[in-house]
Design an enzyme around this catalytic site. Structure first.
Site, PDB file in Angstrom:
ATOM      1  N   ARG A 163       0.810  -1.267   0.091  1.00  0.00           N
ATOM      2  CA  ARG A 163      -0.025  -0.197  -0.135  1.00  0.00           C
ATOM      3  C   ARG A 163       0.945   1.240   0.052  1.00  0.00           C
ATOM      4  O   ARG A 163       0.588   2.185  -0.824  1.00  0.00           O
ATOM      5  CB  ARG A 163      -0.993  -0.168   1.451  1.00  0.00           C
ATOM      6  CG  ARG A 163      -1.907   1.338   1.388  1.00  0.00           C
ATOM      7  CD  ARG A 163      -2.567   1.617  -0.019  1.00  0.00           C
ATOM      8  NE  ARG A 163      -3.260   0.667  -0.783  1.00  0.00           N
ATOM      9  CZ  ARG A 163      -3.281   0.528  -2.113  1.00  0.00           C
ATOM     10  NH1 ARG A 163      -3.084   2.041  -2.872  1.00  0.00           N
ATOM     11  NH2 ARG A 163      -4.043  -0.101  -2.583  1.00  0.00           N
TER      12      ARG A 163
ATOM     13  N   LYS B 230       1.730  24.514  -4.883  1.00  0.00           N
ATOM     14  CA  LYS B 230       0.555  23.913  -4.240  1.00  0.00           C
ATOM     15  C   LYS B 230       0.620  22.681  -4.142  1.00  0.00           C
ATOM     16  O   LYS B 230       0.045  21.816  -4.943  1.00  0.00           O
ATOM     17  CB  LYS B 230      -0.888  24.480  -4.968  1.00  0.00           C
ATOM     18  CG  LYS B 230      -0.790  26.010  -4.870  1.00  0.00           C
ATOM     19  CD  LYS B 230      -1.921  26.447  -6.085  1.00  0.00           C
ATOM     20  CE  LYS B 230      -2.168  27.952  -5.817  1.00  0.00           C
ATOM     21  NZ  LYS B 230      -3.209  28.568  -6.749  1.00  0.00           N
TER      22      LYS B 230
ATOM     23  N   LYS C 293       4.453  39.283  -4.578  1.00  0.00           N
ATOM     24  CA  LYS C 293       2.991  38.972  -5.006  1.00  0.00           C
ATOM     25  C   LYS C 293       2.028  40.065  -4.332  1.00  0.00           C
ATOM     26  O   LYS C 293       2.901  41.165  -3.869  1.00  0.00           O
ATOM     27  CB  LYS C 293       2.436  37.686  -4.461  1.00  0.00           C
ATOM     28  CG  LYS C 293       3.283  36.526  -4.829  1.00  0.00           C
ATOM     29  CD  LYS C 293       2.573  35.357  -4.580  1.00  0.00           C
ATOM     30  CE  LYS C 293       1.575  34.791  -5.502  1.00  0.00           C
ATOM     31  NZ  LYS C 293       0.909  33.678  -5.472  1.00  0.00           N
TER      32      LYS C 293
ATOM     33  N   GLU D 167       4.451  39.646  -9.423  1.00  0.00           N
ATOM     34  CA  GLU D 167       3.029  39.260  -9.983  1.00  0.00           C
ATOM     35  C   GLU D 167       2.356  40.535 -10.527  1.00  0.00           C
ATOM     36  O   GLU D 167       2.837  41.635  -9.490  1.00  0.00           O
ATOM     37  CB  GLU D 167       2.348  38.580  -8.648  1.00  0.00           C
ATOM     38  CG  GLU D 167       1.024  38.365  -9.115  1.00  0.00           C
ATOM     39  CD  GLU D 167       0.221  37.674  -7.990  1.00  0.00           C
ATOM     40  OE1 GLU D 167      -0.082  36.711  -7.673  1.00  0.00           O
ATOM     41  OE2 GLU D 167      -0.325  38.607  -7.139  1.00  0.00           O
TER      42      GLU D 167
ATOM     43  N   ASP E  69      -1.311  37.580 -13.557  1.00  0.00           N
ATOM     44  CA  ASP E  69      -2.092  36.838 -12.712  1.00  0.00           C
ATOM     45  C   ASP E  69      -3.540  37.060 -13.138  1.00  0.00           C
ATOM     46  O   ASP E  69      -4.044  38.506 -13.380  1.00  0.00           O
ATOM     47  CB  ASP E  69      -1.876  37.287 -11.194  1.00  0.00           C
ATOM     48  CG  ASP E  69      -3.095  36.419 -10.538  1.00  0.00           C
ATOM     49  OD1 ASP E  69      -3.199  35.288 -10.901  1.00  0.00           O
ATOM     50  OD2 ASP E  69      -3.408  37.059  -9.404  1.00  0.00           O
TER      51      ASP E  69
END
Length: 285
Positions: A105, A140, A172, A201, A222
């Protein structure tokens, strides 16, 4: 593993952590220890249960090595990055039967996850082939599995962006707000970390122009429409690398690639890829 950009020590740490989660304390596989003699030896095959792209064979091999104290033999039949069809044998493993089933597994969790990322990435890479644009991953990722998932992106034909907060500075929206402006944020990063690559960004053409004038060489565009992105490419594309990011899909990929952008950044490569179904089949005695 080093040739593939994988750190053996980190792979082993992930494997042992995953096995510990499965085996508990003290470590035991109550079913296999009850039903299988300790000296029994068998052969098993990793078999694809769906069409896709393989990634993680060496990682799976480390799982079998860990449960067998290195006595199991692992023979890969295909290579990471290969396209496979349902029913294809991916690897053949021979060793103590208990060790094979104890590893099953954990090995499948890792290779199915990695192959799912590689399969999803390959869809993007195939779609963008010849366009001049490359698909990028993001941060992410599944906590603890970033190295494996980013490797799987490479196996699927994609490219890694930054590995973390330490290797590339990415200014950002919140950094712009905290520093007061794009220019101020860029200058502060340059003063603090002069040797680190800086990406900015932007959401408008005016921000793109400001970032370039500040000295940026890489812009994240973006949530721009293809029309706005094409305008940014026309105005500053000869001076910087440009990345489209934000809610991109396979259905819209061509429209964004056609703008002349260099990269399409897709968080879904790692946060939303379904697994590739792979099984471990013990061979009849």
């Amino acid at each position: 593993m080093a040739d593939l950009g994988l750190d053996l020590g980190e792979v082993q740490r992930i494997v042992l952590t995953a096995l510990a989660e499965d085996l508990g304390t003290p470590p035991r596989d109550v079913t296999s220890e009850s039903t299988i003699p300790p000296d029994q030896i068998d052969t098993a095959e990793l078999v694809a249960r769906a069409d896709g792209v393989v990634a993680g064979l060496l990682v799976a091999a480390e799982v079998f090595a860990a449960t067998s104290a290195g006595s199991a033999t692992f023979r890969a039949v295909v290579a990471d990055g290969d396209r496979v069809r349902r029913g294809d044998v991916l690897a053949v493993i021979t060793g103590p039967t208990r060790a094979l089933l104890t590893a099953e597994r954990t090995a499948l969790n890792l290779i199915c996850r990695m192959s799912g990322v590689a399969t999803h990435t390959r869809k993007w890479a195939d779609l963008l082939a010849g366009s001049g644009a490359t698909v990028l991953d993001t941060r992410k990722t599944t906590p603890g599995l970033r190295m494996l998932e980013k490797y799987a992106v490479r196996a699927g034909g994609g490219t890694n962006k930054r590995m973390g907060l330490y290797d590339v500075a990415m200014i950002k929206d919140n950094h712009k707000l905290a520093a007061g402006s794009i220019t101020a944020a860029y200058q502060l990063v340059r003063q603090t970390f002069p040797d680190v690559a800086v990406q900015v960004e932007v959401t408008t053409l005016a921000e793109a122009v400001e970032a370039v004038q500040a000295g940026a060489g890489f812009l994240l565009c973006d949530n721009m429409t293809p029309e706005l992105l094409a305008e940014v490419v026309q105005v500053v594309g000869d001076r910087v690398e440009l990345e489209a990011t934000g809610n991109l899909t396979l259905e819209t990929a061509t429209a964004y690639a056609d703008t002349g952008v260099d990269y399409l950044s897709v968080g879904g490569l790692t946060h939303s890829s379904p697994i590739l179904d792979i099984a471990l089949d013990l061979q009849p005695r």
